[in-house]
Design a protein around this motif. Structure first.
Motif, PDB file in Angstrom:
ATOM      1  N   LEU A 268       0.865  -1.185   0.000  1.00  0.00           N
ATOM      2  CA  LEU A 268       0.000   0.000   0.000  1.00  0.00           C
ATOM      3  C   LEU A 268       0.900   1.233   0.000  1.00  0.00           C
ATOM      4  CD1 LEU A 268      -2.655  -1.191   2.615  1.00  0.00           C
ATOM      5  CD2 LEU A 268      -2.715  -1.416   0.130  1.00  0.00           C
ATOM      6  N   GLU A 269       1.273   1.665  -1.187  1.00  0.00           N
ATOM      7  CA  GLU A 269       2.311   2.684  -1.337  1.00  0.00           C
ATOM      8  C   GLU A 269       1.915   4.032  -0.744  1.00  0.00           C
ATOM      9  OE1 GLU A 269       3.066   2.684  -5.501  1.00  0.00           O
ATOM     10  OE2 GLU A 269       4.271   0.846  -5.444  1.00  0.00           O
ATOM     11  N   PHE A 270       0.687   4.477  -1.019  1.00  0.00           N
ATOM     12  CA  PHE A 270       0.269   5.779  -0.500  1.00  0.00           C
ATOM     13  C   PHE A 270       0.229   5.766   1.022  1.00  0.00           C
ATOM     14  CE2 PHE A 270      -2.882   8.737   1.126  1.00  0.00           C
ATOM     15  CZ  PHE A 270      -2.517   9.926   0.509  1.00  0.00           C
ATOM     16  N   MET A 271      -0.305   4.671   1.591  1.00  0.00           N
ATOM     17  CA  MET A 271      -0.380   4.583   3.048  1.00  0.00           C
ATOM     18  C   MET A 271       1.011   4.599   3.663  1.00  0.00           C
ATOM     19  SD  MET A 271      -2.103   1.734   5.597  1.00  0.00           S
ATOM     20  CE  MET A 271      -3.695   1.780   4.803  1.00  0.00           C
ATOM     21  N   ASP A 272       1.933   3.861   3.063  1.00  0.00           N
ATOM     22  CA  ASP A 272       3.299   3.844   3.578  1.00  0.00           C
ATOM     23  C   ASP A 272       3.922   5.240   3.532  1.00  0.00           C
ATOM     24  OD1 ASP A 272       3.487   1.276   4.407  1.00  0.00           O
ATOM     25  OD2 ASP A 272       4.673   0.536   2.729  1.00  0.00           O
ATOM     26  N   ARG A 273       3.751   5.920   2.404  1.00  0.00           N
ATOM     27  CA  ARG A 273       4.315   7.276   2.279  1.00  0.00           C
ATOM     28  C   ARG A 273       3.683   8.215   3.296  1.00  0.00           C
ATOM     29  NH1 ARG A 273       3.570   6.456  -3.288  1.00  0.00           N
ATOM     30  NH2 ARG A 273       1.833   7.940  -3.278  1.00  0.00           N
ATOM     31  N   PHE A 274       2.380   8.094   3.446  1.00  0.00           N
ATOM     32  CA  PHE A 274       1.641   8.947   4.379  1.00  0.00           C
ATOM     33  C   PHE A 274       2.148   8.753   5.810  1.00  0.00           C
ATOM     34  CE2 PHE A 274      -1.971   9.104   7.396  1.00  0.00           C
ATOM     35  CZ  PHE A 274      -2.283  10.452   7.313  1.00  0.00           C
ATOM     36  N   LEU A 275       2.308   7.502   6.220  1.00  0.00           N
ATOM     37  CA  LEU A 275       2.726   7.215   7.593  1.00  0.00           C
ATOM     38  C   LEU A 275       4.203   7.532   7.824  1.00  0.00           C
ATOM     39  CD1 LEU A 275       0.782   3.869   8.157  1.00  0.00           C
ATOM     40  CD2 LEU A 275       0.236   6.119   9.078  1.00  0.00           C
ATOM     41  N   ILE A 276       5.027   7.273   6.829  1.00  0.00           N
ATOM     42  CA  ILE A 276       6.450   7.604   6.955  1.00  0.00           C
ATOM     43  C   ILE A 276       6.630   9.110   7.111  1.00  0.00           C
ATOM     44  CG2 ILE A 276       8.641   7.682   5.692  1.00  0.00           C
ATOM     45  CD1 ILE A 276       7.889   4.926   4.529  1.00  0.00           C
ATOM     46  N   GLU A 277       5.883   9.861   6.320  1.00  0.00           N
ATOM     47  CA  GLU A 277       5.957  11.320   6.415  1.00  0.00           C
ATOM     48  C   GLU A 277       5.448  11.790   7.776  1.00  0.00           C
ATOM     49  OE1 GLU A 277       7.415  14.739   4.960  1.00  0.00           O
ATOM     50  OE2 GLU A 277       7.486  12.776   3.984  1.00  0.00           O
ATOM     51  N   CYS A 278       4.423  11.121   8.281  1.00  0.00           N
ATOM     52  CA  CYS A 278       3.881  11.447   9.602  1.00  0.00           C
ATOM     53  C   CYS A 278       4.958  11.277  10.671  1.00  0.00           C
ATOM     54  CB  CYS A 278       2.678  10.548   9.903  1.00  0.00           C
ATOM     55  SG  CYS A 278       2.050  10.665  11.594  1.00  0.00           S
ATOM     56  N   VAL A 279       5.648  10.157  10.632  1.00  0.00           N
ATOM     57  CA  VAL A 279       6.708   9.898  11.618  1.00  0.00           C
ATOM     58  C   VAL A 279       7.833  10.919  11.473  1.00  0.00           C
ATOM     59  CG1 VAL A 279       8.480   8.256  12.338  1.00  0.00           C
ATOM     60  CG2 VAL A 279       6.176   7.439  11.800  1.00  0.00           C
ATOM     61  N   ARG A 280       8.215  11.210  10.253  1.00  0.00           N
ATOM     62  CA  ARG A 280       9.320  12.148  10.015  1.00  0.00           C
ATOM     63  C   ARG A 280       9.012  13.549  10.534  1.00  0.00           C
ATOM     64  NH1 ARG A 280      10.803  10.236   3.826  1.00  0.00           N
ATOM     65  NH2 ARG A 280      12.166   8.493   4.423  1.00  0.00           N
ATOM     66  N   GLU A 281       7.743  13.926  10.529  1.00  0.00           N
ATOM     67  CA  GLU A 281       7.375  15.273  10.953  1.00  0.00           C
ATOM     68  C   GLU A 281       7.032  15.374  12.438  1.00  0.00           C
ATOM     69  OE1 GLU A 281       4.481  17.145   8.471  1.00  0.00           O
ATOM     70  OE2 GLU A 281       5.470  16.550   6.603  1.00  0.00           O
ATOM     71  N   PHE A 282       7.140  14.256  13.164  1.00  0.00           N
ATOM     72  CA  PHE A 282       6.898  14.300  14.610  1.00  0.00           C
ATOM     73  C   PHE A 282       7.862  15.314  15.224  1.00  0.00           C
ATOM     74  CE2 PHE A 282       7.369  12.096  18.909  1.00  0.00           C
ATOM     75  CZ  PHE A 282       6.155  12.577  19.383  1.00  0.00           C
ATOM     76  N   PRO A 283       7.345  16.351  15.876  1.00  0.00           N
ATOM     77  CA  PRO A 283       8.205  17.462  16.303  1.00  0.00           C
ATOM     78  C   PRO A 283       9.193  17.139  17.421  1.00  0.00           C
ATOM     79  CG  PRO A 283       5.958  17.769  17.094  1.00  0.00           C
ATOM     80  CD  PRO A 283       5.927  16.601  16.165  1.00  0.00           C
ATOM     81  N   PHE A 284       8.923  16.089  18.191  1.00  0.00           N
ATOM     82  CA  PHE A 284       9.792  15.786  19.333  1.00  0.00           C
ATOM     83  C   PHE A 284      10.823  14.732  18.927  1.00  0.00           C
ATOM     84  CE2 PHE A 284       5.600  17.100  20.832  1.00  0.00           C
ATOM     85  CZ  PHE A 284       5.959  18.270  21.498  1.00  0.00           C
ATOM     86  N   ARG A 285      11.777  15.186  18.151  1.00  0.00           N
ATOM     87  CA  ARG A 285      12.741  14.285  17.522  1.00  0.00           C
ATOM     88  C   ARG A 285      13.762  13.731  18.507  1.00  0.00           C
ATOM     89  NH1 ARG A 285      11.853  15.498  12.148  1.00  0.00           N
ATOM     90  NH2 ARG A 285      13.757  14.524  11.391  1.00  0.00           N
ATOM     91  N   GLU A 286      13.826  14.336  19.687  1.00  0.00           N
ATOM     92  CA  GLU A 286      14.776  13.842  20.690  1.00  0.00           C
ATOM     93  C   GLU A 286      14.221  12.647  21.459  1.00  0.00           C
ATOM     94  OE1 GLU A 286      11.950  16.479  22.831  1.00  0.00           O
ATOM     95  OE2 GLU A 286      12.974  16.499  20.893  1.00  0.00           O
TER      96      GLU A 286
END
Length: 390
Positions: A268-286
């Protein structure tokens, strides 16, 4: 002296009734206004025993009688919630949480109830505990704070919003279904997104009680709602990338089609991209959770997100799930191919756009497998007999 013996006998009878799951006897004993916050020789309370036995009716009876849900006189500091997690009864876990059980309490080896439940493979209990949010954590947003002239969240939304954030199934399709299922949410998406972002930030600023898991969950829900808002805006606008067919679909259908579209390899390519982008943008990267998810993202982004919030499963369960929203143990199957499973007709309707292309192929494969000549049991028995005789 006889009075002391009578008291000891009464307490003993309470524990015996719980051990035998004798609800009638226990009700009779408790009708005499017995103290339910007693302990046995192992410093376990009646409530802790009932939780470990997994008897929901007895647990609720004891809670109604004023049982201390956070008592931890046990020699290893196990609470009732620890025992409920070990028993594997998620309904009891929820009842305890609603009664005020503290999920952060640890035993003598530093393990919470959720961690102990995960250790013995009771993942339903882990999910219930990890996703529980006291309603008081939401109520503050329904009242003006400081210089605010209006609350951030309309008060009438508190029940719907609380149910929404408590959901264990966090599949993106299920989230959008719930947005339109719970009364009033779909009409106040910007406010809900804002409150979720504030709740996410608040969880990361609790000091020693910081909860990275809940912080990410609130952020993830807000991120998904943000995508729903974007789809709405594209529908009402005149975006060139929207087809006439897209404009005829409601938001749930449009978002679901995008999420469930698979590539050539079945991913499910769109879902994977959507969720990966979600994780990458999580503001508390520490945060530790963020670093763990970044490492584990491939190959299934959804499994990583679900594990981060609901707890990682120690082994892969062979549990069926709805092909649309991921709900476990769905009740229905496609009436044609009898293979693909769904929660209900709505999930089947949402998935049909993609499933109809594969349904005939699945039916053909099923027919071919059923048409194969099955070996005759009598012939096999005769051949086996001949081999043994020789």
């Amino acid at each position: 002296m006889s009075e002391i013996k009578s008291q000891e006998q009464s307490e003993k009878e309470i524990f015996e009734a719980i051990d035998k799951n004798d609800v009638v006897l226990l009700k009779s004993l408790l009708s005499e206004k017995q103290n339910v916050n007693i302990v046995d020789e192992n410093s376990m309370t009646p409530l802790q025993h009932a939780c470990y036995k997994g008897n929901k009716e007895i647990v609720q009876l004891l809670l109604d009688q004023g049982a201390d849900v956070n008592c931890s006189e046990h020699q290893h500091n196990y609470t009732a919630l620890h025992f409920a997690g070990l028993s594997g009864n998620s309904d009891i876990c929820l009842a305890l949480l609603l009664a005020g059980a503290k999920s952060s309490e640890t035993n003598t080896v530093g393990r919470t109830a959720a961690q102990m439940a995960a250790f013995v493979g009771h993942h339903d209990c882990v999910a219930i505990i990890n996703n529980y949010i006291p309603k008081s954590d939401v109520e503050c947003y329904t009242k003006p704070q400081g210089l605010q002239t209006a609350p951030l969240l309309p008060p009438f939304l508190i029940e719907s919003f609380h149910k929404f954030i408590m959901q264990v199934n966090i599949h993106p399709v299920k989230i959008v279904i719930n947005v339109y299922k719970f009364v009033g949410l779909s009409d106040h998406l910007p406010e809900i997104k804002n409150v979720l972002e504030l709740m996410s930030e608040k969880e990361m600023k609790r000091g020693s009680e910081m909860n990275e898991v809940m912080s990410f969950k609130f952020y993830y829900l807000a991120y998904t709602i943000g995508e729903i808002i974007k789809i709405r805006q594209r529908q009402t606008g005149s975006k060139k990338d929207e087809t006439e067919e897209d404009k005829k679909l409601d938001v749930t259908e449009l978002f679901t089609r995008k999420l469930l579209k698979s590539g050539k390899d079945g991913q499910l390519e769109f879902m994977d991209r959507f969720l990966i982008e979600c994780v990458r943008e999580f503001p508390f990267r520490e945060s530790t959770l963020f670093r763990q998810m970044r490492v584990k993202i491939p190959p299934s982004a959804l499994s990583v997100v679900v594990s981060a919030i609901n707890g990682q499963r120690g082994f892969v369960d062979n549990v069926s799930a709805c092909n649309t929203c991921g709900e476990e143990k769905p009740a229905k199957k496609c009436s044609k191919c009898k293979i693909v499973q769904y929660c209900d007709r709505n999930c089947q309707r949402l998935h049909w756009h993609w499933h109809k292309k594969a349904c005939n192929r699945l039916c053909q494969g099923l027919a071919e497998s059923e048409s194969q000549v099955k070996p005759d049991a009598a012939e096999l028995s005769a051949e086996l007999h001949n081999l043994l005789v020789k």
